[in-house]
Design a protein around this motif. Structure first.
Motif, mmCIF file in Angstrom:
data_model
loop_
_atom_site.group_PDB
_atom_site.id
_atom_site.type_symbol
_atom_site.label_atom_id
_atom_site.label_comp_id
_atom_site.label_asym_id
_atom_site.label_seq_id
_atom_site.Cartn_x
_atom_site.Cartn_y
_atom_site.Cartn_z
ATOM 1 N N ALA A 117 9.139 -11.457 -8.616
ATOM 2 C CA ALA A 117 7.979 -10.783 -8.034
ATOM 3 C C ALA A 117 6.897 -10.522 -9.073
ATOM 4 O O ALA A 117 7.182 -10.212 -10.235
ATOM 5 C CB ALA A 117 8.406 -9.482 -7.382
ATOM 6 N N ARG A 118 5.665 -10.639 -8.627
ATOM 7 C CA ARG A 118 4.507 -10.289 -9.438
ATOM 8 C C ARG A 118 3.800 -9.104 -8.791
ATOM 9 O O ARG A 118 4.180 -8.636 -7.725
ATOM 10 C CB ARG A 118 3.565 -11.490 -9.580
ATOM 11 N N MET A 119 2.757 -8.639 -9.436
ATOM 12 C CA MET A 119 2.046 -7.486 -8.901
ATOM 13 C C MET A 119 1.489 -7.763 -7.505
ATOM 14 O O MET A 119 1.378 -6.847 -6.682
ATOM 15 C CB MET A 119 0.931 -7.073 -9.866
ATOM 16 N N SER A 120 1.174 -8.998 -7.205
ATOM 17 C CA SER A 120 0.664 -9.339 -5.875
ATOM 18 C C SER A 120 1.702 -9.091 -4.785
ATOM 19 O O SER A 120 1.360 -8.956 -3.605
ATOM 20 C CB SER A 120 0.214 -10.802 -5.834
ATOM 21 N N ASP A 121 2.984 -9.038 -5.150
ATOM 22 C CA ASP A 121 4.047 -8.771 -4.190
ATOM 23 C C ASP A 121 4.291 -7.281 -3.986
ATOM 24 O O ASP A 121 5.022 -6.892 -3.074
ATOM 25 C CB ASP A 121 5.364 -9.420 -4.660
ATOM 26 N N LEU A 122 3.684 -6.472 -4.835
ATOM 27 C CA LEU A 122 3.996 -5.047 -4.800
ATOM 28 C C LEU A 122 3.504 -4.328 -3.539
ATOM 29 O O LEU A 122 4.225 -3.455 -3.033
ATOM 30 C CB LEU A 122 3.443 -4.354 -6.052
ATOM 31 N N PRO A 123 2.318 -4.619 -3.006
ATOM 32 C CA PRO A 123 1.920 -3.909 -1.786
ATOM 33 C C PRO A 123 2.920 -4.054 -0.647
ATOM 34 O O PRO A 123 3.220 -3.074 0.048
ATOM 35 C CB PRO A 123 0.561 -4.536 -1.453
ATOM 36 N N ALA A 124 3.456 -5.258 -0.454
ATOM 37 C CA ALA A 124 4.438 -5.457 0.616
ATOM 38 C C ALA A 124 5.718 -4.687 0.322
ATOM 39 O O ALA A 124 6.301 -4.052 1.219
ATOM 40 C CB ALA A 124 4.735 -6.948 0.789
ATOM 41 N N GLN A 125 6.179 -4.737 -0.918
ATOM 42 C CA GLN A 125 7.361 -3.965 -1.282
ATOM 43 C C GLN A 125 7.111 -2.466 -1.095
ATOM 44 O O GLN A 125 7.985 -1.726 -0.615
ATOM 45 C CB GLN A 125 7.759 -4.242 -2.729
ATOM 46 N N MET A 126 5.927 -2.026 -1.474
ATOM 47 C CA MET A 126 5.600 -0.610 -1.326
ATOM 48 C C MET A 126 5.587 -0.205 0.141
ATOM 49 O O MET A 126 5.966 0.934 0.490
ATOM 50 C CB MET A 126 4.253 -0.302 -1.963
ATOM 51 N N GLY A 127 5.165 -1.113 1.004
ATOM 52 C CA GLY A 127 5.187 -0.817 2.426
ATOM 53 C C GLY A 127 6.601 -0.555 2.921
ATOM 54 O O GLY A 127 6.843 0.369 3.713
ATOM 55 N N LEU A 128 7.563 -1.358 2.452
ATOM 56 C CA LEU A 128 8.961 -1.147 2.822
ATOM 57 C C LEU A 128 9.473 0.181 2.289
ATOM 58 O O LEU A 128 10.178 0.925 2.975
ATOM 59 C CB LEU A 128 9.820 -2.297 2.294
ATOM 60 N N ALA A 129 9.111 0.468 1.043
ATOM 61 C CA ALA A 129 9.545 1.722 0.437
ATOM 62 C C ALA A 129 8.934 2.921 1.156
ATOM 63 O O ALA A 129 9.623 3.912 1.441
ATOM 64 C CB ALA A 129 9.167 1.737 -1.039
ATOM 65 N N ALA A 130 7.642 2.853 1.459
ATOM 66 C CA ALA A 130 6.948 3.972 2.093
ATOM 67 C C ALA A 130 7.546 4.311 3.453
ATOM 68 O O ALA A 130 7.568 5.483 3.858
ATOM 69 C CB ALA A 130 5.465 3.648 2.227
ATOM 70 N N ALA A 131 8.039 3.297 4.159
ATOM 71 C CA ALA A 131 8.611 3.524 5.488
ATOM 72 C C ALA A 131 9.827 4.449 5.439
ATOM 73 O O ALA A 131 10.175 5.080 6.440
ATOM 74 C CB ALA A 131 9.001 2.190 6.118
ATOM 75 N N GLN A 132 10.463 4.550 4.278
ATOM 76 C CA GLN A 132 11.611 5.435 4.116
ATOM 77 C C GLN A 132 11.191 6.871 3.764
ATOM 78 O O GLN A 132 12.036 7.759 3.727
ATOM 79 C CB GLN A 132 12.536 4.902 3.012
ATOM 80 N N HIS A 133 9.907 7.070 3.485
ATOM 81 C CA HIS A 133 9.386 8.379 3.063
ATOM 82 C C HIS A 133 10.246 8.965 1.941
ATOM 83 O O HIS A 133 10.744 10.105 2.037
ATOM 84 C CB HIS A 133 9.314 9.342 4.248
ATOM 85 N N PRO A 134 10.426 8.207 0.855
ATOM 86 C CA PRO A 134 11.308 8.672 -0.218
ATOM 87 C C PRO A 134 10.677 9.790 -1.033
ATOM 88 O O PRO A 134 9.457 9.914 -1.121
ATOM 89 C CB PRO A 134 11.489 7.412 -1.070
ATOM 90 N N GLY A 135 11.541 10.588 -1.655
ATOM 91 C CA GLY A 135 11.024 11.600 -2.558
ATOM 92 C C GLY A 135 10.415 10.977 -3.804
ATOM 93 O O GLY A 135 9.481 11.532 -4.386
ATOM 94 N N LEU A 136 10.954 9.826 -4.220
ATOM 95 C CA LEU A 136 10.483 9.156 -5.431
ATOM 96 C C LEU A 136 10.494 7.650 -5.228
ATOM 97 O O LEU A 136 11.444 7.096 -4.667
ATOM 98 C CB LEU A 136 11.378 9.512 -6.611
ATOM 99 N N VAL A 137 9.436 6.982 -5.700
ATOM 100 C CA VAL A 137 9.383 5.520 -5.748
ATOM 101 C C VAL A 137 9.316 5.110 -7.209
ATOM 102 O O VAL A 137 8.480 5.623 -7.962
ATOM 103 C CB VAL A 137 8.151 4.960 -5.002
ATOM 104 N N THR A 138 10.196 4.215 -7.628
ATOM 105 C CA THR A 138 10.135 3.684 -8.992
ATOM 106 C C THR A 138 9.457 2.324 -8.975
ATOM 107 O O THR A 138 9.694 1.518 -8.084
ATOM 108 C CB THR A 138 11.538 3.556 -9.612
#
Length: 297
Positions: A117-138
């Motif tokens: 993955a490159r930085m261009s892949d991060l928005p999509a990954q962040m979308g998956l992470a955000a859907a979990q409403h986590p206390g912390l994202v690394t």
């Protein structure tokens, strides 16, 4: 003195005093003095207080690249997420999730990182992470933006910035209260310098790993040296972007360059490619992250 002359002089003096008083009043009203009106007009509003950082988040989502997937830490050219510094279950690594969440880690942590993955892949990954409403994202990403077949293919710094900003916006739109821990990009030049001492590692490098830095590993000529220096400078620039963008987000912590500065040795590098972190190296990344997340600041 005749009365008429005395009267004229009194009137002239009174007029002069009145004019002086009028001038002083105008000066105060325009901000030249310290009147209440002048003070209130120039007073700046107090900034909103930053939210308190939660040193004990109750869930964790990881995004990024092969390092967060534990690539080459268990077997050659394969992911090994159980030893991931962020979410792994291996007791020897003692991942960030294990340290923060304890027995609840398997149910309350998610790993959306992807090898390559490159930085261009991060928005999509962040979308998956955000859907979990986590206390912390690394976040650990950027190495693959510098690790290209040629230095001309490296992600431009401005593009890297825009993509990282888009990732944080994606998170804030869906899960505005999630905190973010951002790891610096490792020093790829130092990894080359350490790993080139391994004959096996150099053979694996020939399969195409990070050619912009690792190609012709033993070539110390001017062109090869400058190529590696260009990759090094780009990584430094990426880390400056991560630092600056994170600083503008009130719930984001950058590691201060701790991963970039860490001196991985033979024990902390994969026994196969001498480039990715070994299980030992993953444990050190977990320790760096834990210190940053739980620090009082």
């Amino acid at each position: 003195m005749p009365d008429s002359r005395r009267s004229r002089r009194v009137r002239a003096t009174a007029a002069l005093l009145a004019a002086t008083a009028l001038t002083l009043t105008a000066s105060c009203e325009s901000g030249g003095g310290h009147s209440a009106a002048g003070s209130s007009a120039t007073k700046k509003p107090s900034p909103s207080p930053s939210p308190a950082w939660d040193r004990n988040p109750r869930s964790l989502a990881a995004i990024g690249d092969s390092i967060t997937r534990g690539f080459d830490a268990c077997t050659v050219l394969a992911d090994c997420p159980e030893v991931s510094w962020a979410t792994g279950s291996d007791a020897q690594v003692d991942s960030l999730a294990a340290r923060l969440l304890g027995p609840e880690a398997p149910a309350k942590s998610w790993n959306y990182a992807k090898t390559g993955a490159r930085m261009s892949d991060l928005p999509a990954q962040m979308g998956l992470a955000a859907a979990q409403h986590p206390g912390l994202v690394t976040v650990m990403a950027g190495a693959n933006d510098a690790c290209r077949d040629d230095v001309s293919d490296m992600t431009p710094v401005s593009t890297f910035r825009a993509e990282f900003q888009a990732s944080l916006r994606q998170l804030r739109t869906v899960s505005p209260k999630s905190q973010v821990y951002v790891s610096s990009v490792p020093d790829l030049k130092r990894l080359w310098s350490t790993g080139r001492g391994s004959p096996l590692g150099k053979q694996i490098w020939k399969l195409g790993i990070c050619r912009s830095m690792l190609a012709d590993a033993d070539d110390l000529g001017a062109a090869a040296t400058e190529r590696r220096a260009e990759v090094y400078r780009r990584v430094v620039a990426y880390n400056e972007v991560l630092r600056d963008v994170c600083a503008k987000d009130r719930a984001c912590r950058y590691d201060g360059g701790a991963v970039f500065d860490y001196r991985f040795d033979g024990d902390q590098l994969s026994p196969w490619d001498w480039f990715h972190p070994s299980k030992n190296g993953q444990a050190h990344l977990a320790e760096i992250a834990y210190r940053a997340v739980t620090a009082r600041r």
